[in-house]
Design a protein around this motif. Structure first.
Motif, PDB file in Angstrom:
ATOM      1  N   SER A  45       0.900  -1.210  -0.004  1.00  0.00           N
ATOM      2  CA  SER A  45       0.036   0.080  -0.079  1.00  0.00           C
ATOM      3  C   SER A  45       0.927   1.259  -0.116  1.00  0.00           C
ATOM      4  N   LYS A  46       1.978   1.165   0.603  1.00  0.00           N
ATOM      5  CA  LYS A  46       2.736   2.358   0.841  1.00  0.00           C
ATOM      6  C   LYS A  46       3.530   2.809  -0.510  1.00  0.00           C
ATOM      7  N   ARG A  49       0.802   4.076  -3.034  1.00  0.00           N
ATOM      8  CA  ARG A  49       0.732   5.688  -2.706  1.00  0.00           C
ATOM      9  C   ARG A  49       1.874   6.519  -3.192  1.00  0.00           C
ATOM     10  N   GLU A  50       3.164   5.941  -3.076  1.00  0.00           N
ATOM     11  CA  GLU A  50       4.064   6.641  -3.653  1.00  0.00           C
ATOM     12  C   GLU A  50       4.274   6.828  -4.986  1.00  0.00           C
TER      13      GLU A  50
END
Length: 273
Positions: A45-46, A49-50
């Motif tokens: 998920s991180k 988003r990035e």
């Protein structure tokens, strides 16, 4: 970047770290719309988003979850142009005389069954679209040269190559190219764990490279980008070996796996827990 993958929709399994994560970064930089899948929800998920990408949780050992990931990519972006079957682990290690059957099957479920699921469902979607596509699976030097990796891992990676050739011969009629990339020892978080840290992993990679340099995920991601692009429009049923020449010059990397007590390195698929 050249944006040679501009607007292509790409689904990458095992994309939360290592080669998969770097592939996601480079595909986005080349203009692709990327769907990141992994069992690691936080890291996946991180990264999504990035990169402004989509994330979906997928256990690749479960066919329904791979099928759902393909459907999600189509729902989000209207099509699927490229499937990267990247998810992996080490799996069963130790002497073949002591390897547990459950550990053997767990390894093949993640490393080989998942590739079958990916080719099956991505290929079906690409056939429906009628405009071709590219499916690329991660094999390994261990699948090319005998005795380089753990036994179950080596069998699975050799199976990826055989499946790549077979699927390519069938799907070419639909304009779908099926290829594989076979890396040698690449410095990834997975390899860090095997060697006991990043420094040791880099030293091991250098020691096992005829070129005397450590291969990094970025270099494998470049190979994936090439095979996904129109530059490789006539490359089909091929396994691109990126191993610094180890397959010719030889390596002693496998000794560490066979000498270990029999066990399992990696997250076990849910059906075996």
């Amino acid at each position: 970047m050249s944006e040679r993958l501009k607007d292509k929709v790409v689904l990458i399994t095992g994309a939360a770290s290592g080669i998969g994560a770097q592939a996601a970064r480079q595909f986005v930089a080349e203009g692709a719309r990327v769907v990141i899948s992994d069992v690691n929800i936080d890291a996946g998920s991180k990264l999504a988003r990035e990169l402004g990408a989509t994330f979906v949780t997928v256990d690749v050992s479960v066919e329904g979850q791979v099928r759902s990931a393909v459907s999600l990519a189509v729902e989000q972006h209207g099509r699927l142009d490229c499937m990267i079957n990247n998810a992996g682990m080490v799996g069963a290690v130790g002497s073949i005389l002591d390897t547990r059957a459950d550990d053997w099957h767990r390894t093949l479920s993640v490393l080989l069954d998942s590739v079958f699921y990916g080719i099956k469902h991505a290929g079906a979607q690409m056939r429906r679209q009628g405009s071709g596509g590219s499916i690329i699976s991660l094999s390994s030097l261990a699948g090319v040269a005998g005795g380089v990796g753990p036994h179950a891992y080596s069998v699975a990676k050799a199976g990826v190559i055989a499946l790549t050739r077979g699927a390519a011969s069938e799907l070419a009629q639909y304009g779908i190219r099926v290829n594989a990339v076979a890396p040698g020892l690449v410095v990834t978080p997975l390899v860090d764990k095997v060697y006991g840290g990043r420094d040791k992993a880099e030293q091991g990679a250098v020691a096992n490279s005829p070129l005397g340099s450590a291969a990094m995920p970025e270099e494998i991601a470049e190979a994936l980008c090439y095979l996904a692009s129109d530059e490789a429009r006539h490359v089909n049923a091929h396994t691109l070996v990126v191993d610094s020449g180890v397959s010719v010059a030889g390596s002693s990397a496998s000794a560490q796996f066979h000498a270990r007590p029999a066990g399992f390195l990696g997250t076990m698929p849910k059906q075996y827990q």
